[in-house]
Design a protein around this motif. Structure first.
Motif, PDB file in Angstrom:
ATOM      1  N   LEU A  93      21.767 -92.639 -10.911  1.00  0.00           N
ATOM      2  CA  LEU A  93      21.266 -93.985 -11.127  1.00  0.00           C
ATOM      3  C   LEU A  93      20.660 -94.450  -9.802  1.00  0.00           C
ATOM      4  O   LEU A  93      21.307 -94.356  -8.760  1.00  0.00           O
ATOM      5  CB  LEU A  93      22.448 -94.885 -11.510  1.00  0.00           C
ATOM      6  N   ARG A  96      20.984-100.107  -7.127  1.00  0.00           N
ATOM      7  CA  ARG A  96      20.508-101.459  -7.458  1.00  0.00           C
ATOM      8  C   ARG A  96      20.991-102.425  -6.392  1.00  0.00           C
ATOM      9  O   ARG A  96      22.133-102.285  -5.909  1.00  0.00           O
ATOM     10  CB  ARG A  96      21.105-101.937  -8.788  1.00  0.00           C
ATOM     11  N   GLU A  98      22.319-105.255  -6.702  1.00  0.00           N
ATOM     12  CA  GLU A  98      23.580-105.949  -7.011  1.00  0.00           C
ATOM     13  C   GLU A  98      24.813-105.187  -6.484  1.00  0.00           C
ATOM     14  O   GLU A  98      25.856-105.787  -6.228  1.00  0.00           O
ATOM     15  CB  GLU A  98      23.737-106.247  -8.514  1.00  0.00           C
ATOM     16  N   ASN A 188      31.485 -98.860  -9.627  1.00  0.00           N
ATOM     17  CA  ASN A 188      30.394 -99.454 -10.404  1.00  0.00           C
ATOM     18  C   ASN A 188      30.268 -98.565 -11.638  1.00  0.00           C
ATOM     19  O   ASN A 188      29.444 -97.668 -11.691  1.00  0.00           O
ATOM     20  CB  ASN A 188      29.101 -99.444  -9.578  1.00  0.00           C
ATOM     21  N   PRO A 189      31.133 -98.789 -12.638  1.00  0.00           N
ATOM     22  CA  PRO A 189      31.145 -97.869 -13.786  1.00  0.00           C
ATOM     23  C   PRO A 189      29.996 -98.189 -14.737  1.00  0.00           C
ATOM     24  O   PRO A 189      29.365 -99.245 -14.603  1.00  0.00           O
ATOM     25  CB  PRO A 189      32.484 -98.202 -14.457  1.00  0.00           C
ATOM     26  N   PRO A 190      29.715 -97.310 -15.696  1.00  0.00           N
ATOM     27  CA  PRO A 190      28.724 -97.652 -16.714  1.00  0.00           C
ATOM     28  C   PRO A 190      29.223 -98.881 -17.475  1.00  0.00           C
ATOM     29  O   PRO A 190      30.375 -98.898 -17.893  1.00  0.00           O
ATOM     30  CB  PRO A 190      28.710 -96.428 -17.638  1.00  0.00           C
ATOM     31  N   TYR A 191      28.379 -99.921 -17.608  1.00  0.00           N
ATOM     32  CA  TYR A 191      28.880-101.128 -18.290  1.00  0.00           C
ATOM     33  C   TYR A 191      27.914-101.758 -19.285  1.00  0.00           C
ATOM     34  O   TYR A 191      28.143-102.863 -19.775  1.00  0.00           O
ATOM     35  CB  TYR A 191      29.360-102.166 -17.274  1.00  0.00           C
ATOM     36  N   ILE A 192      26.826-101.079 -19.580  1.00  0.00           N
ATOM     37  CA  ILE A 192      25.892-101.636 -20.567  1.00  0.00           C
ATOM     38  C   ILE A 192      26.426-101.300 -21.980  1.00  0.00           C
ATOM     39  O   ILE A 192      26.764-100.147 -22.244  1.00  0.00           O
ATOM     40  CB  ILE A 192      24.480-101.017 -20.396  1.00  0.00           C
ATOM     41  N   ALA A 212      25.372 -92.873 -16.950  1.00  0.00           N
ATOM     42  CA  ALA A 212      25.759 -93.758 -15.843  1.00  0.00           C
ATOM     43  C   ALA A 212      25.646 -95.228 -16.236  1.00  0.00           C
ATOM     44  O   ALA A 212      26.023 -96.111 -15.472  1.00  0.00           O
ATOM     45  CB  ALA A 212      24.879 -93.488 -14.618  1.00  0.00           C
ATOM     46  N   LEU A 213      25.103 -95.480 -17.428  1.00  0.00           N
ATOM     47  CA  LEU A 213      24.855 -96.861 -17.860  1.00  0.00           C
ATOM     48  C   LEU A 213      25.684 -97.263 -19.073  1.00  0.00           C
ATOM     49  O   LEU A 213      26.103 -98.409 -19.201  1.00  0.00           O
ATOM     50  CB  LEU A 213      23.369 -97.017 -18.247  1.00  0.00           C
ATOM     51  N   GLU A 243      32.352-103.558 -10.062  1.00  0.00           N
ATOM     52  CA  GLU A 243      31.112-104.233 -10.439  1.00  0.00           C
ATOM     53  C   GLU A 243      31.149-104.458 -11.950  1.00  0.00           C
ATOM     54  O   GLU A 243      31.682-103.616 -12.696  1.00  0.00           O
ATOM     55  CB  GLU A 243      29.894-103.379 -10.052  1.00  0.00           C
TER      56      GLU A 243
HETATM   57  N1  GLN Z   1      23.095-102.747 -13.028  1.00  0.00           N
HETATM   58  C1  GLN Z   1      22.637-101.669 -13.850  1.00  0.00           C
HETATM   59  C2  GLN Z   1      21.522-102.130 -14.770  1.00  0.00           C
HETATM   60  O1  GLN Z   1      21.547-103.253 -15.200  1.00  0.00           O
HETATM   61  C3  GLN Z   1      23.765-101.102 -14.665  1.00  0.00           C
HETATM   62  C4  GLN Z   1      24.707-100.360 -13.821  1.00  0.00           C
HETATM   63  C5  GLN Z   1      25.910 -99.913 -14.564  1.00  0.00           C
HETATM   64  O2  GLN Z   1      25.983 -99.762 -15.807  1.00  0.00           O
HETATM   65  N2  GLN Z   1      26.886 -99.671 -13.806  1.00  0.00           N
HETATM   66  O3  GLN Z   1      20.607-101.402 -15.042  1.00  0.00           O
END
Ligand code: GLN
Length: 287
Positions: A93, A96, A98, A188-192, A212-213, A243
């Motif tokens: 990834l 970013r 953030e 910062n794990p996958p969080y979408i 990763a998302l 995160e």
């Molecule tokens: N911040 C990333 C994005 O919005 C997502 C990163 C994540 O899933 N850890 O594309």
């Protein structure tokens, strides 16, 4: 007619604008400076320099890649983060901005007693690399499931002179195959949410590693696994720093509260005022 730097940039800017790219001039300059191995300032100074055939060919190939929405970072192979230059490719990834908030929060939690810090899902390795550069007397570990991704993280650690202080571990953060006791665990794990992946920009959903998302149905799957596992691997008063997506703070706080073994739970906002990081300390919430 000869193509010089200026005329190439005008042509590529048009191509990228027609493809709906948000910053066509900037992207053209970054891609051409990478292609010619010149700085962007040099492109201005030598704007009349004529491109030879192979430069023109390579430049066009790179612009075509951008037209297809490949991220600039993957075309040029690197990305700036924390004012440092990191190697990236399609296996990681792209860092970013953030995630700088996650690192700032983690750095603020370091005390003389902090010795071992673990990053779960280290990706390109930015978190342990930046932290190792900022603090000299801690040992870092970066855990990552994908060996190709891990090799980029290792390259970044070498590039920034901190490889001897970071242990990279190839393992699945959601399984019980990571061990040790840490002063701090960051991630910062996958969080979408899975259902939102297709709504991401084509640069992201067509080119960046989805694993990763994608954080599962509600984007919370990794927090559900990490939060209880971290409890058993943190020292007393050790920090868990995560995160999050700006919409997830209350759900992640609930996951922490339900375990009754984390205290001082705090949400940290990013510079746009969005909830971005959650920090908690291992310990009984009732004192
Ligand atoms: N911040 C990333 C994005 O919005 C997502 C990163 C994540 O899933 N850890 O594309």
């Amino acid at each position: 007619m000869d193509t010089n730097i200026n005329s190439f940039l005008n042509w590529s800017q048009d191509q990228l604008a027609q493809a709906g790219i948000f910053s066509p001039r900037l992207d053209s300059e970054i891609i051409l400076s990478h292609t010619l191995k010149l700085s962007r300032v040099d492109l201005r100074i030598h704007s009349k320099r004529v491109l030879n055939e192979s430069e023109k060919k390579l430049g066009k190939i790179n612009i075509k890649r951008r037209q297809m929405r490949e991220p600039v970072s993957q075309i040029i192979g690197h990305q700036e983060f924390w004012s440092l230059d990191f190697i990236v490719d399609k296996n990681v990834l792209t860092p970013r901005p953030e995630t700088e908030i996650l690192i700032e929060t983690a750095l603020n939690c370091i005390s003389p007693g902090t010795s071992k810090i673990l990053d779960l899902g280290t990706g390109s390795g930015i978190i342990p690399v930046v932290m190792a550069k900022e603090v000299s007397d801690c040992q870092f570990s970066g855990l990552e499931i994908d060996p190709k991704t891990l090799s980029i993280a290792k390259e970044n650690a070498v590039r920034h002179g901190v490889a001897d202080r970071i242990k990279f571990i190839c393992a699945d953060m959601r399984k019980e195959d990571w061990s040790g006791i840490y002063s701090m665990i960051v991630s910062n794990p996958p969080y979408i949410p899975s259902t939102d992946i297709h709504k991401l920009m084509p640069e992201v959903h067509n080119y960046e590693p989805i694993k990763a998302l994608d954080g599962g149905l509600k984007g919370l799957d990794f927090y559900r696994d990490i939060i209880p596992m971290a409890r058993d691997r943190l020292e007393d008063n050790g920090y868990l720093i995560l995160e999050i997506h700006h919409s997830q703070a209350s759900q992640v706080i609930t996951l922490l509260d339900n375990l009754s073994c984390y205290k001082n739970v705090e949400v940290v906002q990013d510079y746009s005022g969005y909830d971005r990081v959650i920090k908690a300390q291992k310990g009984s919430p009732n004192g």
